[in-house]
Design an enzyme around this catalytic site. Structure first.
Site: not given
Ligand code: NAD
Length: 390
Positions: A134, A137, A235
């Site tokens: 993270q 990202d 996604y």
């Protein structure tokens, strides 16, 4: 095993693509790399677009060098956008380049870098659901900036108030804002529009986004047509033609009543879906605003948007289609980006050298070319003659 006595040289390139004002590292991010045994070189003027003078890098312990020196001396070149043809020709065998290289959109560039013996490491390929990744990202950090800025653009373009205002001169109704696509950018857009006092609705094809939107104070637009287009990795998948048609008819109705529509919908590696058709725009009131965050070379979410331009329709709707929103807030976006890219690089540095451990999930996913070959499977597939993106 050989031990390099020289520290690994990490170079920060100056971005040269038109409008790109971000820089890969900010001075505050140098400390951790230096502590890991890296020497930081900065191409002269690299921070200028983000209002960071060369001297600020020198004060943080970096060496400011010319373009020739940067490419000649760096072991790893850090950048934001993929290298231009000229920049690629400066990269050399054994050198690594790290950035948002868009390997799925430009596999040919990856092929060229592999031929040159360059190790290409792309931040947009990190496994985003891995919690350890993270901090790396960059797609999220930059989408966050984009979602925020899109709302500010909409608010300044719209000729009325966002909040409900009661004054001695009368009452202003709050703006009705619709956010299409509730990913990272969409969620930030909901939050920002709510903070400005707008009445916010939002829509996505992934049902899990309903709760996320509602928790930020938006009303989720529920269509009668049930679509669950949750795809791989969190996604969305591309809709079928049938799904698209039924979604569109219902969406058109919702769009017609809106003052502002902000679109953020993307499907990885594909043309963005058209969610606001010309017919929907025609039904909007004069003075309404659309900000199409998905607009780019492949098209956008609004049928009438022109990437990089602002269009006014005959019925008085303004359609803004900014191509690189994070670059319009360069200091803020670069600070986040610098954290992301240094976290990625630091995870690959061992004893002051780049040490690629392909058993590591992040390394496996992000290293696109190495030792003269394209090694990332999704990119290999695109480069095969029979493959190719639709
Ligand atoms: P994105 O930029 O690829 O797309 C934006 C949004 O558009 C997505 O929410 C998508 O569902 C939506 N969309 C696509 N087609 C649509 C259509 N036809 N109609 C309406 N909406 C449509 O997405 P993103 O912001 O990069 O996020 C993608 C995913 O990654 C999300 O699930 C997000 O939560 C996840 N993510 C997870 C982490 C993590 O777990 N650490 C970090 C970042 C993102």
């Amino acid at each position: 095993m050989t031990h390099k006595v020289m520290p690994m040289k990490v170079g920060v390139a100056r971005e040269t693509v038109a409008g790109e004002r971000r820089v890969a590292l900010v001075p505050e991010a140098l400390g951790k790399l230096q502590a890991a045994g890296c020497e930081v070189l900065v191409e002269t003027g690299a921070g200028a677009g983000a209002a960071i003078p060369d001297q600020a890098y020198v004060d943080a312990g970096a060496k400011v060098v010319s373009t020739d020196e940067l490419y000649a001396q760096s072991d790893v070149v850090l950048r934001v956008a993929k290298p231009t043809a000229e920049e690629s020709s400066r990269l050399r065998k054994g050198q690594a380049v790290v950035g948002l290289l868009q390997p799925l959109l430009d596999p040919q560039l990856m092929g060229k870098l592999a031929e040159r013996g360059v190790t290409a490491i792309s931040l947009d390929a990190i496994p985003r659901t891995l919690s350890r990744a993270q901090t790396m990202d960059a797609l999220s950090s930059q989408a966050n900036v984009g979602g925020y800025k899109a709302v500010l653009i909409a608010a300044t373009t719209y000729g009325r108030y966002f909040p409900l205002l009661t004054t001695a001169a009368g009452t202003a109704k709050p703006a009705n804002v619709l956010i299409l696509g509730i990913g990272v950018a969409g969620l930030q857009a909901i939050g920002t529009a709510r903070r400005l006092g707008a009445v916010v609705s939002a829509y996505d094809v992934r049902p899990e986004t309903r709760e996320q939107a509602e928790s930020l104070g938006a009303k989720f637009v529920k269509l009668k047509t049930q679509i669950d287009a949750t795809g791989a990795g969190g996604y969305a998948r591309e809709l079928t033609a049938e799904e698209r048609a039924s979604q569109q008819a219902e969406l058109n109705e919702a769009i017609g009543g809106m003052d502002v529509v902000i679109t953020t919908a993307q499907v990885p590696g594909r043309k963005p879906p058209v969610l606001v058709t010309a017919a929907a725009v025609e039904k909007m009131k004069p003075g309404s605003v659309i900000v199409d965050m998905a607009a780019g070379p492949l098209g956008g979410n609004c049928e009438l948007s022109k990437a990089g331009e602002t269009v006014e329709t005959p019925n008085g709707v303004t359609i803004v289609a900014p191509e690189n929103l994070p670059a319009s807030m360069p200091a803020g976006s670069s600070a986040f980006y610098a954290r992301n890219i240094s976290a990625l690089v630091l995870g690959m540095v061992k004893d002051g050298n780049l040490n690629l451990d392909f058993a590591d999930e992040v390394t496996k996913a992000t290293v696109i070319t190495h030792d003269g070959a394209v090694i990332a499977e999704p990119v290999q597939k695109l480069l095969q003659p029979a493959g190719g993106a639709a």
